[in-house]
Every structure is written in C-alpha cells, then in structure tokens.
Motif scaffolding. Structure first.
Motif, mmCIF file in Angstrom:
data_model
loop_
_atom_site.group_PDB
_atom_site.id
_atom_site.type_symbol
_atom_site.label_atom_id
_atom_site.label_comp_id
_atom_site.label_asym_id
_atom_site.label_seq_id
_atom_site.Cartn_x
_atom_site.Cartn_y
_atom_site.Cartn_z
ATOM 1 N N ALA A 14 -9.030 -34.132 -3.209
ATOM 2 C CA ALA A 14 -8.393 -34.383 -4.499
ATOM 3 C C ALA A 14 -6.871 -34.310 -4.392
ATOM 4 N N VAL A 15 -6.365 -33.349 -3.624
ATOM 5 C CA VAL A 15 -4.910 -33.243 -3.449
ATOM 6 C C VAL A 15 -4.387 -34.479 -2.726
ATOM 7 N N ASP A 16 -5.108 -34.948 -1.725
ATOM 8 C CA ASP A 16 -4.698 -36.183 -1.039
ATOM 9 C C ASP A 16 -4.640 -37.349 -2.022
ATOM 10 N N ALA A 17 -5.653 -37.458 -2.888
ATOM 11 C CA ALA A 17 -5.682 -38.545 -3.883
ATOM 12 C C ALA A 17 -4.515 -38.406 -4.862
ATOM 13 N N ALA A 18 -4.239 -37.189 -5.297
ATOM 14 C CA ALA A 18 -3.118 -36.961 -6.220
ATOM 15 C C ALA A 18 -1.801 -37.346 -5.573
ATOM 16 N N ASN A 19 -1.627 -36.948 -4.320
ATOM 17 C CA ASN A 19 -0.380 -37.279 -3.618
ATOM 18 C C ASN A 19 -0.216 -38.790 -3.459
ATOM 19 N N ARG A 20 -1.306 -39.494 -3.166
ATOM 20 C CA ARG A 20 -1.231 -40.966 -3.063
ATOM 21 C C ARG A 20 -0.889 -41.585 -4.418
ATOM 22 N N TRP A 21 -1.463 -41.030 -5.489
ATOM 23 C CA TRP A 21 -1.234 -41.551 -6.837
ATOM 24 C C TRP A 21 0.205 -41.315 -7.280
ATOM 25 N N LEU A 22 0.801 -40.225 -6.846
ATOM 26 C CA LEU A 22 2.172 -39.913 -7.228
ATOM 27 C C LEU A 22 3.198 -40.848 -6.582
#
Length: 139
Positions: A30-38
């Motif tokens: 989830a953190v990886d996905a959030a970082n990509r989304w940011l």
C-alpha cells in the motif's frame, strides 16, 4: 461533489497518527502504491491521480470534479520540498467505507508555501489484489 466531500471527511477522520499495522506485507504494498500515486499529484497532474485511483474512488467522484478539487488544494501549497512517512496502519474497516483492506498512511510534508502539513493517503486492495488510492487529504 457530496461524495468528494465524503472522501475528504474519511481521510480527516483518520488523521490521528498510528503505528505500523499488523500486516507488514499489505502495508508495504500500500505504501508503494501511495508513493506511486503521489508522483503525478506532486507534478500537478490531477487527472493522472484519478486514472490511478481505486475503482471505488472513481465511482464516487467524477474525473472533472476530482481534478478541480485536487488542483484547488495543492496549487496554493506549491512544490513539495520534503515528505517523510510518519505512520501506516492496516485496517479492515473505516468509517463511511465498505469493509475491505485499507492502509491509512500519513506523511509529514513540507511544501514551498506551507512549512508543515500532514498528508493522509488511503490505499485499498482492489479485487485483483492490487493496491490503489481511495482517499487523500492534506491538513
């Protein structure tokens, strides 16, 4: 627009800092996905953030409404000068959202025009097993 407000309220309700959750594998994804989304959010590409968001997010707010809302929130802040992950917590239930798998992530973020902000990003696990952002809030 009412559902957009619900997404912001959901994120605001989760704004209290939390410790890392009990599912390290889920939290990492989830953190990886959030970082990509940011990345597109930081680049001012609000349309791309909607394209990369969870299906529930896309069903709750139109692309045009989201694009306008994110631009109104982020543009006055200026560029991100630093961002530090402060907390992430795995949850199966969130206020106002269907049960599922979520990770509530908070960052301590500095912007060019705001020295201290808390960004909350809430990825959820999609039916295909991927993590996609379902909520975002800057305070």
């Amino acid at each position: 627009m009412k559902q957009l407000a619900s997404l912001f309220v959901l994120a605001a309700a989760l704004a209290a800092p939390q410790a890392h959750g009990q599912r390290p594998d889920a939290v990492r994804g989830a953190v990886d996905a959030a970082n990509r989304w940011l990345v597109p959010a930081d680049a001012g590409d609000a349309a791309a953030t909607w394209d990369q968001a969870a299906a529930a997010f896309q069903a709750g707010v139109s692309k045009a409404d989201w694009t306008g809302a994110l631009e109104r929130v982020r543009q006055p802040l200026g560029a991100v000068t630093s961002r530090k992950l402060v907390s992430s917590e795995f949850k199966r239930s969130l206020p106002g959202a269907p049960d599922g798998e979520y990770v509530v992530i908070q960052y301590d973020t500095q912007f060019a025009h705001k020295a201290h902000a808390v960004e909350t990003v809430v990825p959820m696990r999609e039916r295909d097993g991927s993590w996609k952002v379902s909520g975002y809030f800057v305070k």
